[in-house]
Write a protein that holds these residues in place. Sequence first.
Motif, PDB file in Angstrom:
ATOM      1  N   ASP A 159       1.065  -1.021   0.077  1.00  0.00           N
ATOM      2  CA  ASP A 159      -0.224   0.458  -0.198  1.00  0.00           C
ATOM      3  C   ASP A 159       0.587   1.404  -0.205  1.00  0.00           C
ATOM      4  O   ASP A 159       0.424   2.733  -0.024  1.00  0.00           O
ATOM      5  CB  ASP A 159      -1.039  -0.260   1.212  1.00  0.00           C
ATOM      6  CG  ASP A 159      -0.007   0.153   2.396  1.00  0.00           C
ATOM      7  OD1 ASP A 159       1.280   0.267   3.284  1.00  0.00           O
ATOM      8  OD2 ASP A 159      -0.732  -0.400   3.406  1.00  0.00           O
ATOM      9  N   SER A 160       2.177   1.011  -0.181  1.00  0.00           N
ATOM     10  CA  SER A 160       2.881   2.399   0.053  1.00  0.00           C
ATOM     11  C   SER A 160       3.483   3.036   0.897  1.00  0.00           C
ATOM     12  O   SER A 160       4.030   4.258   1.339  1.00  0.00           O
ATOM     13  CB  SER A 160       2.895   3.294  -1.429  1.00  0.00           C
ATOM     14  OG  SER A 160       2.839   2.470  -2.615  1.00  0.00           O
ATOM     15  N   LYS A 161       2.290   2.818   2.538  1.00  0.00           N
ATOM     16  CA  LYS A 161       2.567   3.707   3.552  1.00  0.00           C
ATOM     17  C   LYS A 161       4.016   3.107   4.681  1.00  0.00           C
ATOM     18  O   LYS A 161       3.910   3.737   5.283  1.00  0.00           O
ATOM     19  CB  LYS A 161       1.566   3.026   3.694  1.00  0.00           C
ATOM     20  CG  LYS A 161      -0.140   3.545   3.735  1.00  0.00           C
ATOM     21  CD  LYS A 161      -1.153   3.488   4.118  1.00  0.00           C
ATOM     22  CE  LYS A 161      -2.647   4.208   3.076  1.00  0.00           C
ATOM     23  NZ  LYS A 161      -3.761   3.541   4.012  1.00  0.00           N
ATOM     24  N   SER A 162       4.392   1.873   4.335  1.00  0.00           N
ATOM     25  CA  SER A 162       5.682   1.502   4.606  1.00  0.00           C
ATOM     26  C   SER A 162       6.782   0.979   4.112  1.00  0.00           C
ATOM     27  O   SER A 162       7.159   0.658   2.840  1.00  0.00           O
ATOM     28  CB  SER A 162       5.477   0.419   6.202  1.00  0.00           C
ATOM     29  OG  SER A 162       5.000  -0.535   5.626  1.00  0.00           O
ATOM     30  N   LEU A 163       7.954   1.666   4.214  1.00  0.00           N
ATOM     31  CA  LEU A 163       8.989   1.310   3.989  1.00  0.00           C
ATOM     32  C   LEU A 163      10.413   0.168   4.681  1.00  0.00           C
ATOM     33  O   LEU A 163       9.937   0.184   6.082  1.00  0.00           O
ATOM     34  CB  LEU A 163       9.988   2.389   3.133  1.00  0.00           C
ATOM     35  CG  LEU A 163      11.000   1.765   2.846  1.00  0.00           C
ATOM     36  CD1 LEU A 163      10.644   2.042   1.420  1.00  0.00           C
ATOM     37  CD2 LEU A 163      12.166   2.949   2.970  1.00  0.00           C
ATOM     38  N   LEU A 164      10.641  -0.958   4.326  1.00  0.00           N
ATOM     39  CA  LEU A 164      11.512  -1.510   5.078  1.00  0.00           C
ATOM     40  C   LEU A 164      12.687  -1.209   4.735  1.00  0.00           C
ATOM     41  O   LEU A 164      12.917  -1.584   3.430  1.00  0.00           O
ATOM     42  CB  LEU A 164      10.820  -3.721   5.201  1.00  0.00           C
ATOM     43  CG  LEU A 164      11.677  -4.148   5.400  1.00  0.00           C
ATOM     44  CD1 LEU A 164      11.092  -4.704   7.218  1.00  0.00           C
ATOM     45  CD2 LEU A 164      11.562  -5.716   4.874  1.00  0.00           C
ATOM     46  N   VAL A 165      13.411  -1.819   6.172  1.00  0.00           N
ATOM     47  CA  VAL A 165      15.248  -1.185   5.934  1.00  0.00           C
ATOM     48  C   VAL A 165      15.609  -1.983   7.153  1.00  0.00           C
ATOM     49  O   VAL A 165      15.217  -2.580   8.147  1.00  0.00           O
ATOM     50  CB  VAL A 165      14.865   0.559   6.408  1.00  0.00           C
ATOM     51  CG1 VAL A 165      16.587   0.829   6.525  1.00  0.00           C
ATOM     52  CG2 VAL A 165      14.623   1.326   5.849  1.00  0.00           C
ATOM     53  N   ALA A 166      16.792  -2.337   5.812  1.00  0.00           N
ATOM     54  CA  ALA A 166      17.921  -3.088   6.858  1.00  0.00           C
ATOM     55  C   ALA A 166      19.138  -2.612   7.133  1.00  0.00           C
ATOM     56  O   ALA A 166      19.376  -1.817   6.425  1.00  0.00           O
ATOM     57  CB  ALA A 166      18.141  -4.168   5.709  1.00  0.00           C
ATOM     58  N   LEU A 167      19.542  -2.396   9.106  1.00  0.00           N
ATOM     59  CA  LEU A 167      20.254  -1.836   9.178  1.00  0.00           C
ATOM     60  C   LEU A 167      20.975  -2.660  10.265  1.00  0.00           C
ATOM     61  O   LEU A 167      20.959  -3.484  10.073  1.00  0.00           O
ATOM     62  CB  LEU A 167      19.182  -1.075  10.491  1.00  0.00           C
ATOM     63  CG  LEU A 167      18.346  -0.347  10.500  1.00  0.00           C
ATOM     64  CD1 LEU A 167      17.708   0.015  11.320  1.00  0.00           C
ATOM     65  CD2 LEU A 167      19.055   1.372   9.580  1.00  0.00           C
ATOM     66  N   SER A 168      22.728  -2.388   9.951  1.00  0.00           N
ATOM     67  CA  SER A 168      23.678  -3.053   9.869  1.00  0.00           C
ATOM     68  C   SER A 168      24.562  -2.169  10.748  1.00  0.00           C
ATOM     69  O   SER A 168      24.447  -0.874  10.125  1.00  0.00           O
ATOM     70  CB  SER A 168      24.071  -4.262   9.230  1.00  0.00           C
ATOM     71  OG  SER A 168      24.507  -3.439   8.329  1.00  0.00           O
ATOM     72  N   GLY A 169      25.886  -2.168  11.089  1.00  0.00           N
ATOM     73  CA  GLY A 169      26.522  -2.084  11.888  1.00  0.00           C
ATOM     74  C   GLY A 169      27.731  -2.948  12.382  1.00  0.00           C
ATOM     75  O   GLY A 169      27.531  -3.552  13.192  1.00  0.00           O
TER      76      GLY A 169
END
Length: 189
Positions: A159-169
């Motif tokens: 629905d274009s209302k959220s974004l999945l983001v991968a984080l690492s560090g």
Amino acid sequence: MFRRFKTDRLVLGTILMLSLISTALAADQQAKPQQITGMEQPIPSPDGRSALLYKKNQTNPDQPYHEIWVRSTEAPGKEALLFEYGRDANVLWSPDSTMVAITHAATSTDSFVFVFRVVSLTMFEEVKEVAQFLDTTFFNNRNIKADHRYAEVVSWSQDSKSLLVALSGHGDGGREFHKKVRIKIPRKK
């Protein structure tokens, strides 16, 4: 005559199946971030009205940089600069074609996520809440110390209302973190 009918049905069924597979592969490709650096082919929006394209600008030979432009497919020749970057970038259109998420690999130790609303072909708004959320929650958090920080766009919700983001560090001391977060995109003001 009966045999010919069966053959025609088989051929039509095969054509239909290949068409469905082709459509599914195209949709799957659209749903994954694509590296834009050096691409000669535009990346079309899901609605087909716009496309992202890569250009290299070398006005200053000491500091060449790259650009992502939005081009109208309805009015050829009409395009506008969306984003400038120095190293690498991956892009992903939202399913409703109203936003573009960019993973900017700024250096070998940092990558960031930027989201832009496409208000019109010549007007874009950065959704600053995405970068602010990532900075305050993860990258500038005192409990998470990382010299190398990476945020990468994974996918949009349907629905274009959220974004999945991968984080690492990781830091020089060997501490690492890996996490995927879903970020709700605030409504347009």
